[in-house]
Scaffold this motif. Structure first.
Motif, PDB file in Angstrom:
ATOM      1  N   HIS A  64      10.178 -14.087   3.983  1.00  0.00           N
ATOM      2  CA  HIS A  64       9.613 -12.809   3.519  1.00  0.00           C
ATOM      3  C   HIS A  64      10.664 -11.993   2.768  1.00  0.00           C
ATOM      4  O   HIS A  64      11.311 -11.111   3.329  1.00  0.00           O
ATOM      5  CB  HIS A  64       9.066 -12.020   4.713  1.00  0.00           C
ATOM      6  CG  HIS A  64       8.153 -10.908   4.319  1.00  0.00           C
ATOM      7  ND1 HIS A  64       7.099 -10.484   5.096  1.00  0.00           N
ATOM      8  CD2 HIS A  64       8.125 -10.120   3.212  1.00  0.00           C
ATOM      9  CE1 HIS A  64       6.471  -9.492   4.488  1.00  0.00           C
ATOM     10  NE2 HIS A  64       7.087  -9.239   3.348  1.00  0.00           N
ATOM     11  N   HIS A  66      11.360  -9.974  -1.014  1.00  0.00           N
ATOM     12  CA  HIS A  66      10.883  -9.496  -2.324  1.00  0.00           C
ATOM     13  C   HIS A  66      12.072  -9.492  -3.280  1.00  0.00           C
ATOM     14  O   HIS A  66      12.948  -8.626  -3.192  1.00  0.00           O
ATOM     15  CB  HIS A  66      10.323  -8.081  -2.210  1.00  0.00           C
ATOM     16  CG  HIS A  66       9.096  -7.976  -1.345  1.00  0.00           C
ATOM     17  ND1 HIS A  66       7.820  -8.013  -1.855  1.00  0.00           N
ATOM     18  CD2 HIS A  66       8.946  -7.851  -0.001  1.00  0.00           C
ATOM     19  CE1 HIS A  66       6.937  -7.897  -0.871  1.00  0.00           C
ATOM     20  NE2 HIS A  66       7.599  -7.799   0.271  1.00  0.00           N
ATOM     21  N   LYS A 151      -0.433 -14.521  -0.470  1.00  0.00           N
ATOM     22  CA  LYS A 151      -0.381 -13.219   0.181  1.00  0.00           C
ATOM     23  C   LYS A 151      -1.510 -12.327  -0.313  1.00  0.00           C
ATOM     24  O   LYS A 151      -1.803 -12.285  -1.509  1.00  0.00           O
ATOM     25  CB  LYS A 151       0.946 -12.536  -0.135  1.00  0.00           C
ATOM     26  CG  LYS A 151       1.081 -11.165   0.544  1.00  0.00           C
ATOM     27  CD  LYS A 151       2.419 -10.516   0.256  1.00  0.00           C
ATOM     28  CE  LYS A 151       2.674  -9.384   1.249  1.00  0.00           C
ATOM     29  NZ  LYS A 151       3.973  -8.719   0.993  1.00  0.00           N
ATOM     30  N   HIS A 244       4.788  -8.965   8.997  1.00  0.00           N
ATOM     31  CA  HIS A 244       5.473  -7.753   9.494  1.00  0.00           C
ATOM     32  C   HIS A 244       4.663  -6.902  10.478  1.00  0.00           C
ATOM     33  O   HIS A 244       4.337  -5.758  10.206  1.00  0.00           O
ATOM     34  CB  HIS A 244       5.955  -6.886   8.331  1.00  0.00           C
ATOM     35  CG  HIS A 244       4.950  -6.605   7.253  1.00  0.00           C
ATOM     36  ND1 HIS A 244       3.694  -6.137   7.509  1.00  0.00           N
ATOM     37  CD2 HIS A 244       5.041  -6.706   5.914  1.00  0.00           C
ATOM     38  CE1 HIS A 244       3.062  -5.983   6.372  1.00  0.00           C
ATOM     39  NE2 HIS A 244       3.834  -6.317   5.389  1.00  0.00           N
ATOM     40  N   ASP A 317      11.529  -9.165   5.465  1.00  0.00           N
ATOM     41  CA  ASP A 317      10.761  -8.253   4.590  1.00  0.00           C
ATOM     42  C   ASP A 317      11.716  -7.391   3.760  1.00  0.00           C
ATOM     43  O   ASP A 317      11.529  -6.186   3.608  1.00  0.00           O
ATOM     44  CB  ASP A 317       9.775  -7.369   5.362  1.00  0.00           C
ATOM     45  CG  ASP A 317       8.782  -6.668   4.425  1.00  0.00           C
ATOM     46  OD1 ASP A 317       8.767  -6.988   3.218  1.00  0.00           O
ATOM     47  OD2 ASP A 317       8.029  -5.802   4.903  1.00  0.00           O
TER      48      ASP A 317
HETATM   49 ZN   LIG Z   1       6.880  -7.453   2.271  1.00  0.00          ZN
END
Ligand SMILES: [Zn+2]
Length: 464
Positions: A64, A66, A151, A244, A317
């Motif tokens: 996870h 970005h 996602k 998350h 995340d």
């Molecule tokens: Zn995320």
């Protein structure tokens, strides 16, 4: 370690799938050839690295992350993210499909990502696709191109080019993914609950917390499970994964669904396990993420669930932005939680952050490896390739000093922007060396990370 030559890494604390023990790990051609008794392997002119009491872990798999490149490279990029990963003991990342422009919702979007990432990956790198309103026809082609799953957001994502799905769009996306056997990964907050929550902007964290209540997570998960029923996905063996999880109130719903035969897994993140609402200073928007960091009692409940095996993975995340978008007072911002970008920067710090707290709570390094290496590898079908020190796996390894303490200075991290809620904290657990496929990663040297595609999926490969 030169290609073709064997090498041995020796440690008194090798974390293996069945626990920790002294061992020698023999590496050849980038793979783990075998694990042998400590001190038993002599390899002639090959290399021997003796870590002594420092631990040897499998590299972390962070599913996870970005990366945001192309399009928002000033937030983070492949070079900075993957160097941070390597420095933090993470040897595989799977990049999220949004915050980059274009998003990874079409084959062309994936191709743009892959091209941009070329020559910029210090660790191995895979990609998630995105399921958004109207892109059902893109799902199978993206899967064929090797994305690890799709996602979807059930509430607004924070960026316009990646809209959320509801109603018929959600059901269509789930049905298509069930048909091809893809893993659906879900940001579960309910837009109606969020809209009805009090919206009080300002520097007080409690106001932000009230604007994203735990009820938004439970309502979204309940809604998702109902949609799975409606599309018949429960019967077709659809696989869904809740991203998350910040509220422990979600967990009973997931337990019940599993007892009912739904294939649903969940992850939580280092910040939900190590930080709490009570600790957030006024105006310190480095702590803002969605869903939010909740109170201490909830944090304890997340740890209990983790100990019971209710989370398959603990992943970062990592979702940074530039300091101005974080509205941080030290960068001239207002400290307004409502206005700030919602995302935590922690890719380089996940392992020591979790280890610091895990140790305090009586957990072992083997537990941390299960949550941060083996579990996420299993989630994305990479068991047997990544996430374990076992014969046949890639020699993705980390020399980790479990007693090494360090103070976090945000500007010294490899992250593109010097913002993290861990700034100023002292963490325990220092990454000494990271090996990727048997070669030590040099964040100041040349990158040799590879781009990954999802492993064969028997459901899809039999239908195509
Ligand atoms: Zn995320």
């Amino acid at each position: 370690m030169p290609v073709g030559q064997p090498a041995v890494i020796r440690s008194r604390r090798v974390v293996l799938p069945d626990g920790e023990r002294p061992a020698d790990v023999l590496i050849r051609d980038g793979k783990i050839e075998r694990v042998a008794a400590h001190g038993s392997l002599a390899i002639g002119d090959g290399e021997l690295v003796d870590l002594g009491d420092a631990a040897l872990l499998p590299g972390l798999v962070d599913t996870h992350v970005h990366v945001n490149e192309p399009g928002r490279t000033e937030w983070e990029g492949f070079a900075t993210a993957t160097r941070a990963a390597a420095a933090g003991g993470v040897t595989t990342i799977i990049d999220m499909p949004l915050n980059s422009i274009p998003p990874t919702t079409t084959v062309a979007g994936l191709a743009a990502k892959r091209k941009t990432a070329e020559g910029q990956a210090w660790v191995d790198l895979g990609f998630w696709g995105g399921a958004v309103p109207g892109n059902v026809p893109d799902i199978e082609p993206l899967y064929r191109e090797g994305v690890f799953g799709f996602k979807s957001f059930l509430a607004p994502s924070g960026v316009d080019e990646f809209p959320h799905v509801e109603g018929a769009d959600l059901e269509a996306a789930l049905a298509e993914q069930a048909r091809i056997g893809a893993l659906a990964i879900i940001h579960a907050e309910d837009p109606a609950v969020l809209a009805a929550a009090p919206q009080q902007p300002g520097v007080h964290y409690r106001d932000f917390l009230a604007s994203r209540p735990a009820g938004a997570e439970t309502a979204a998960v309940a809604h998702l499970l109902a949609a799975l029923d409606k599309t018949g996905s429960r019967r077709t063996g659809a696989r869904v994964h809740i991203l998350h999880v910040s509220s422990a109130a979600v967990l009973p719903l997931l337990r019940r669904a599993r007892e009912d035969g739904v294939q649903v897994t969940a992850e939580t993140c280092p910040h939900y396990l190590t930080l709490s609402a009570e600790q957030v200073p006024e105006g310190d928007t480095a702590f803002k993420c969605c869903p939010p960091i909740r109170d201490e009692a909830n944090r304890d409940a997340l740890w209990e669930a983790l100990g019971r095996g209710e989370f398959i993975a603990v992943v970062s995340d990592h979702s940074p932005s530039t300091p101005d978008l974080k509205s941080l007072p030290e960068y001239g911002g207002s400290g307004d939680f409502a206005a700030a970008w919602g995302g935590i920067a922690s890719l380089q710090l996940g392992l020591p952050a979790v280890w610091t707290e895990a140790r305090r709570r009586g957990h072992t390094l083997a537990d941390v490896v299960r949550w941060m290496s083996a579990g996420p590898a299993e989630l994305v079908g990479l068991s047997g390739i990544k996430g374990a020190i076992a014969a046949g796996c890639d020699a993705d390894l980390v020399a980790f000093d479990p007693n090494g303490e360090f103070a976090v200075h945000a500007g010294e991290l490899h992250h593109r922007n010097p913002v993290t809620p861990y700034a100023g904290r002292t963490l325990t657990g220092a990454v000494r060396t990271t090996w990727l496929r048997g070669r030590a990663v040099d964040t100041g040297g040349e990158p040799f990370g590879r781009q990954l595609t999802r492993p064969a999926n028997p459901i899809f490969e039999s239908t195509s």
